[in-house]
Scaffold this motif. Structure first.
Motif, short mmCIF file in Angstrom:
data_model
loop_
_atom_site.label_atom_id
_atom_site.label_comp_id
_atom_site.label_asym_id
_atom_site.label_seq_id
_atom_site.Cartn_x
_atom_site.Cartn_y
_atom_site.Cartn_z
N ALA A 16 1.01 -1.24 -0.06
CA ALA A 16 -0.07 -0.05 -0.07
C ALA A 16 0.72 1.44 0.02
O ALA A 16 2.05 1.16 0.14
CB ALA A 16 -1.02 0.07 1.22
N SER A 17 0.31 2.44 0.02
CA SER A 17 0.94 3.71 -0.07
C SER A 17 0.31 4.64 1.38
O SER A 17 -0.67 4.37 1.48
CB SER A 17 0.58 4.56 -1.41
OG SER A 17 1.04 3.67 -2.43
N LEU A 18 1.41 5.35 1.50
CA LEU A 18 0.87 6.49 2.62
C LEU A 18 1.73 7.76 2.28
O LEU A 18 2.62 7.54 1.44
CB LEU A 18 1.31 6.09 4.09
CG LEU A 18 0.63 4.89 4.89
CD1 LEU A 18 1.35 4.83 6.08
CD2 LEU A 18 -0.92 5.46 4.92
N ARG A 19 0.94 8.83 2.52
CA ARG A 19 1.71 10.14 2.28
C ARG A 19 1.78 10.73 3.63
O ARG A 19 0.73 11.25 4.24
CB ARG A 19 0.81 11.04 1.34
CG ARG A 19 1.39 12.36 0.78
CD ARG A 19 0.59 13.00 -0.24
NE ARG A 19 0.98 14.23 -0.68
CZ ARG A 19 1.86 14.22 -1.88
NH1 ARG A 19 2.29 13.15 -2.51
NH2 ARG A 19 2.21 15.49 -2.09
N LEU A 20 3.03 11.04 3.86
CA LEU A 20 3.14 11.86 5.09
C LEU A 20 3.43 13.22 4.92
O LEU A 20 4.16 13.68 3.92
CB LEU A 20 4.42 11.46 5.89
CG LEU A 20 4.35 9.78 6.12
CD1 LEU A 20 5.96 9.31 7.16
CD2 LEU A 20 3.51 9.37 6.85
N SER A 21 3.12 14.18 5.78
CA SER A 21 3.45 15.66 5.76
C SER A 21 4.02 16.20 6.94
O SER A 21 3.63 15.55 7.84
CB SER A 21 2.02 16.25 5.54
OG SER A 21 2.08 17.65 5.20
N CYS A 22 4.82 17.12 6.62
CA CYS A 22 5.50 17.70 7.74
C CYS A 22 5.16 19.28 7.47
O CYS A 22 5.99 19.95 6.65
CB CYS A 22 7.21 17.49 7.68
SG CYS A 22 8.10 18.42 8.88
N GLU A 23 4.21 19.82 8.42
CA GLU A 23 3.88 21.22 8.20
C GLU A 23 4.63 21.90 9.23
O GLU A 23 4.80 21.42 10.45
CB GLU A 23 2.21 21.31 8.42
CG GLU A 23 1.49 20.51 7.27
CD GLU A 23 0.18 20.97 7.24
OE1 GLU A 23 -0.75 20.23 6.64
OE2 GLU A 23 -0.29 21.98 7.64
N ALA A 24 4.87 23.22 8.80
CA ALA A 24 5.81 24.09 9.78
C ALA A 24 4.83 25.30 10.10
O ALA A 24 4.09 25.59 9.06
CB ALA A 24 6.87 24.61 9.09
N SER A 25 5.03 25.83 11.13
CA SER A 25 4.64 27.16 11.71
C SER A 25 5.85 27.92 12.38
O SER A 25 6.49 27.42 12.73
CB SER A 25 3.44 26.78 12.57
OG SER A 25 3.87 26.23 13.72
N GLY A 26 5.52 29.15 12.22
CA GLY A 26 6.66 30.14 12.62
C GLY A 26 7.53 30.76 11.68
O GLY A 26 8.04 31.90 11.95
N ARG A 27 7.82 29.94 10.70
CA ARG A 27 8.71 30.47 9.97
C ARG A 27 8.61 29.55 8.43
O ARG A 27 7.82 28.58 8.31
CB ARG A 27 10.44 30.36 9.91
CG ARG A 27 10.86 31.36 10.98
CD ARG A 27 12.20 31.28 11.17
NE ARG A 27 13.12 31.51 9.95
CZ ARG A 27 14.38 31.15 10.12
NH1 ARG A 27 15.08 30.94 11.09
NH2 ARG A 27 15.08 31.38 8.81
N THR A 28 9.09 30.15 7.39
CA THR A 28 8.88 29.74 5.92
C THR A 28 9.86 28.56 5.77
O THR A 28 11.14 28.49 6.02
CB THR A 28 9.12 30.53 4.80
OG1 THR A 28 8.34 31.69 4.98
CG2 THR A 28 9.04 29.88 3.58
N LEU A 29 9.22 27.35 5.55
CA LEU A 29 10.03 25.89 5.68
C LEU A 29 10.90 25.84 4.39
O LEU A 29 11.87 25.31 4.53
CB LEU A 29 8.91 24.77 5.69
CG LEU A 29 9.75 23.35 5.96
CD1 LEU A 29 10.40 23.57 7.15
CD2 LEU A 29 8.42 22.28 5.82
#
Length: 124
Positions: A16-29
């Protein structure tokens, strides 16, 4: 200060597949180089994939090449890890980590920010 939050983990069957996300706050990633790591039970944390601040350069652990794709989603201030053809040995907690684009990261201590991790479990 940057706050990183991973999401998208879960329990899936092999293949199967998964899509992980790493979201940032505070500054531009986009100002940071971003890496994905993982830690399986009883094992040390290991590098999985990396993307440069501009998104032009990517690197992968040999065992995930051709199955995982790291990319940037600047509209969401995030970095994603698309994981296809998952295997039981991919089971781990996945972490994203970021360091300033002007720096070089050799050891974990060189990273400026870490997320809390998201669990990925692949059943056979």
């Amino acid at each position: 200060q940057v706050h990183l939050v991973e999401s998208g983990g879960g329990l899936v069957q092999a293949g199967a597949s998964l899509r992980l996300s790493c979201e940032a706050s505070g500054r531009t990633l986009a100002d940071f180089n971003v890496d994905w790591f993982r830690q399986a039970p009883g094992k040390e944390r290991e590098f999985v994939a990396a993307i440069s601040s501009g998104g032009l350069s990517t690197y992968y652990k040999d065992s995930v090449k051709g199955r995982f794709t790291i990319s940037r989603d600047n509209a969401k201030n995030a970095v994603t890890l698309q994981m296809d053809r998952l295997k039981p040995e991919d089971t781990a907690v996945y972490y994203c980590a970021a360091y300033e684009q002007s720096k070089v990261a050799i050891n974990e201590e060189d990273y400026d920010y870490w997320g809390q991790g998201t669990q990925v479990t692949v059943s056979s």
